[in-house]
Motif scaffolding. Sequence first.
Motif, PDB file in Angstrom:
ATOM      1  N   PHE A 250     -29.985  89.859 110.228  1.00 14.35           N
ATOM      2  CA  PHE A 250     -28.857  90.574 110.762  1.00 14.35           C
ATOM      3  C   PHE A 250     -29.201  91.670 111.649  1.00 14.35           C
ATOM      4  O   PHE A 250     -28.692  91.880 112.641  1.00 14.35           O
ATOM      5  CB  PHE A 250     -27.863  91.502 109.593  1.00 14.35           C
ATOM      6  N   SER A 251     -30.357  92.510 111.272  1.00 16.88           N
ATOM      7  CA  SER A 251     -30.774  93.368 112.076  1.00 16.88           C
ATOM      8  C   SER A 251     -31.459  92.875 113.337  1.00 16.88           C
ATOM      9  O   SER A 251     -31.415  93.552 114.374  1.00 16.88           O
ATOM     10  CB  SER A 251     -31.853  94.405 111.236  1.00 16.88           C
ATOM     11  N   ALA A 252     -32.312  91.720 113.215  1.00 23.16           N
ATOM     12  CA  ALA A 252     -32.804  91.096 114.487  1.00 23.16           C
ATOM     13  C   ALA A 252     -31.432  90.673 115.290  1.00 23.16           C
ATOM     14  O   ALA A 252     -31.779  90.522 116.472  1.00 23.16           O
ATOM     15  CB  ALA A 252     -33.474  89.863 113.707  1.00 23.16           C
ATOM     16  N   LEU A 253     -30.488  90.090 114.506  1.00 24.39           N
ATOM     17  CA  LEU A 253     -29.498  89.897 115.431  1.00 24.39           C
ATOM     18  C   LEU A 253     -28.669  90.888 116.301  1.00 24.39           C
ATOM     19  O   LEU A 253     -28.337  90.775 117.600  1.00 24.39           O
ATOM     20  CB  LEU A 253     -28.173  88.906 114.688  1.00 24.39           C
ATOM     21  N   GLN A 254     -28.767  91.987 115.700  1.00 23.49           N
ATOM     22  CA  GLN A 254     -28.227  93.319 116.069  1.00 23.49           C
ATOM     23  C   GLN A 254     -29.071  93.716 117.315  1.00 23.49           C
ATOM     24  O   GLN A 254     -28.585  94.403 118.464  1.00 23.49           O
ATOM     25  CB  GLN A 254     -27.944  94.602 115.326  1.00 23.49           C
ATOM     26  N   THR A 255     -30.387  93.888 117.272  1.00 21.34           N
ATOM     27  CA  THR A 255     -31.313  94.310 118.098  1.00 21.34           C
ATOM     28  C   THR A 255     -31.795  93.268 119.270  1.00 21.34           C
ATOM     29  O   THR A 255     -32.152  93.737 120.435  1.00 21.34           O
ATOM     30  CB  THR A 255     -32.620  94.703 117.647  1.00 21.34           C
ATOM     31  N   GLY A 256     -31.409  92.129 118.927  1.00 21.74           N
ATOM     32  CA  GLY A 256     -31.876  90.965 119.810  1.00 21.74           C
ATOM     33  C   GLY A 256     -33.281  90.580 120.115  1.00 21.74           C
ATOM     34  O   GLY A 256     -33.754  90.082 120.943  1.00 21.74           O
ATOM     35  N   GLY A 257     -34.199  91.077 118.827  1.00 25.09           N
ATOM     36  CA  GLY A 257     -35.723  91.242 119.189  1.00 25.09           C
ATOM     37  C   GLY A 257     -35.962  89.560 118.819  1.00 25.09           C
ATOM     38  O   GLY A 257     -35.185  88.915 117.948  1.00 25.09           O
ATOM     39  N   ALA A 258     -37.333  89.151 118.969  1.00 27.67           N
ATOM     40  CA  ALA A 258     -37.837  88.064 118.735  1.00 27.67           C
ATOM     41  C   ALA A 258     -37.986  87.810 117.092  1.00 27.67           C
ATOM     42  O   ALA A 258     -38.346  89.064 116.715  1.00 27.67           O
ATOM     43  CB  ALA A 258     -39.012  87.587 119.324  1.00 27.67           C
ATOM     44  N   ILE A 259     -37.797  86.638 116.408  1.00 26.42           N
ATOM     45  CA  ILE A 259     -37.801  86.705 114.993  1.00 26.42           C
ATOM     46  C   ILE A 259     -39.381  87.024 114.737  1.00 26.42           C
ATOM     47  O   ILE A 259     -39.699  87.488 113.417  1.00 26.42           O
ATOM     48  CB  ILE A 259     -37.637  85.203 114.397  1.00 26.42           C
ATOM     49  N   THR A 260     -40.453  86.793 115.482  1.00 30.20           N
ATOM     50  CA  THR A 260     -41.616  87.181 115.154  1.00 30.20           C
ATOM     51  C   THR A 260     -41.754  88.783 115.027  1.00 30.20           C
ATOM     52  O   THR A 260     -42.763  88.942 114.060  1.00 30.20           O
ATOM     53  CB  THR A 260     -42.643  86.535 116.097  1.00 30.20           C
ATOM     54  N   GLU A 261     -41.002  89.443 115.768  1.00 28.64           N
ATOM     55  CA  GLU A 261     -41.178  90.901 115.301  1.00 28.64           C
ATOM     56  C   GLU A 261     -40.866  91.477 114.108  1.00 28.64           C
ATOM     57  O   GLU A 261     -41.380  92.227 113.508  1.00 28.64           O
ATOM     58  CB  GLU A 261     -40.268  91.723 116.632  1.00 28.64           C
ATOM     59  N   THR A 262     -39.617  90.631 113.644  1.00 35.99           N
ATOM     60  CA  THR A 262     -39.172  91.038 112.548  1.00 35.99           C
ATOM     61  C   THR A 262     -39.973  90.365 111.321  1.00 35.99           C
ATOM     62  O   THR A 262     -40.228  91.152 110.162  1.00 35.99           O
ATOM     63  CB  THR A 262     -37.721  90.121 112.030  1.00 35.99           C
ATOM     64  N   LEU A 263     -40.699  89.191 111.449  1.00 43.15           N
ATOM     65  CA  LEU A 263     -41.870  88.832 110.430  1.00 43.15           C
ATOM     66  C   LEU A 263     -42.965  89.924 110.391  1.00 43.15           C
ATOM     67  O   LEU A 263     -43.315  90.272 109.253  1.00 43.15           O
ATOM     68  CB  LEU A 263     -42.425  87.441 110.727  1.00 43.15           C
ATOM     69  N   VAL A 264     -43.297  90.238 111.582  1.00 44.34           N
ATOM     70  CA  VAL A 264     -44.396  91.360 111.420  1.00 44.34           C
ATOM     71  C   VAL A 264     -43.949  92.709 110.591  1.00 44.34           C
ATOM     72  O   VAL A 264     -44.880  93.295 109.767  1.00 44.34           O
ATOM     73  CB  VAL A 264     -44.854  91.678 112.903  1.00 44.34           C
ATOM     74  N   ALA A 265     -42.938  93.262 111.145  1.00 47.21           N
ATOM     75  CA  ALA A 265     -42.330  94.331 110.167  1.00 47.21           C
ATOM     76  C   ALA A 265     -42.301  93.991 108.787  1.00 47.21           C
ATOM     77  O   ALA A 265     -42.223  95.166 108.101  1.00 47.21           O
ATOM     78  CB  ALA A 265     -40.888  94.641 110.852  1.00 47.21           C
ATOM     79  N   LEU A 266     -41.694  92.973 108.550  1.00 49.11           N
ATOM     80  CA  LEU A 266     -41.728  92.498 107.141  1.00 49.11           C
ATOM     81  C   LEU A 266     -42.900  92.617 106.495  1.00 49.11           C
ATOM     82  O   LEU A 266     -43.173  92.949 105.047  1.00 49.11           O
ATOM     83  CB  LEU A 266     -40.800  91.238 106.919  1.00 49.11           C
TER      84      LEU A 266
END
Length: 411
Positions: A250-266
């Motif tokens: 949901f946060s990735a959808l809100q920011t429009g970032g690539a899912i790889t950025e979310t993976l790295v952050a997680l």
Amino acid sequence: MSLRLNHFLGALFLVAGTTIGAGMLAMPTTNAFSGCFWALVFLGFSWVFMLGTAFLLIDVTLHIKKKAHLISMTESLLGEKAKAVCGVTYLLLLYSLTAAYISGASRLLQTLFLGTLPSGVYPFLLPLILVFAFSWFLSFGMRSIDLVNRILMVGLLFSYLILLVFLPSRIEPSLLAHSDLSAALFGIPVMITSFGFHIVIPSLASYMEYQKKPLQKAVFWGSVLPLFVYVLWEIVTLGIIPLRGEVSFFSALQTGGAITETLVALVGAPYIQLGALLFSLFAMLTSLLGISISLIDFLRDGLRKRQQRYPKSAPLFFTFIPPLLFTLFYQQGFLLALEYAAVFVAILLGMFPVFLAWKLPQPSVYRSLWGRVYLIVLFIISCAIIVCSFLPTIPTFQNILQTYAYESLSS
């Protein structure tokens, strides 16, 4: 290796390289809310639909039997008005994608060389270097393009394997068990866009010497490879990233970032960060290469009647300069257009192949009752995809996604 096998492998990798692109980085974000099961069901549906329209385009291309692109096919079979619609839609789609990939790849290169380049390099110098490098390789023709694409595909698959080796151990089965059919339609437009390999078919037909069966096999297996990659990618990402929370889909959808950025952050592990960065970069570059080839051939086809007025380098110039200028000075305009790229894809790669096949005298199957029904079904699906592209603007549908900002997965 025989010349025929070499051409087949080159065509297969070009189809796969064009298909596996930036859409893959956005796909999990848009279909995660439906759950893994429904995401895979609609992913398979999208592949079957796009493969069906691709085979229509193959028959149309072979019927024309000359070095023609979609615009000439449309003019020949549907007339001048349809040609104008095709041309405008095609340019909107490919210029949007080209600008986005130039911008995205430049940002990734800036991150990769962080600390070794001045902070002001990205906005102007890196996009210029990237465009110059691609223009130089493309000017040498299909053999050079084939070699570059194979190198990029090796890099893409290698970085993808890095992620697959280290990420599966972090999968949580409870996340894969989530299911919400009401949110499934939200992901279809991006899935459809992620199978846009049709744009290289006219170029491949010439490369494969207009042989139908080898061309069909190259397109089929060249699309199966991305499907396999997508399935594994969906399982890994949907099994690791939660739907809600500070670092989530949901946060990735809100920011429009690539899912790889979310993976790295997680996850945060350095090797995963490097693998995600390289994977994103190679995904951008392989897509940019395939789209550039198609846009060059499209413009060359459109300028053919005016060869005496334009130099041979004109298609190359018109391919990169408009998206480069927008990337440098008005990036947001193209990024906004990307949100509705599936509309252009549904029109160009869904409806137009149907319209063109409807006019074909051969193969005769398209003039039979079942052939007509088949074409009508594909047209209806194309219309449905366009409708799905506008669902996020409908309040009822917005409320479905908004629940993931507040409700727990157990609710």
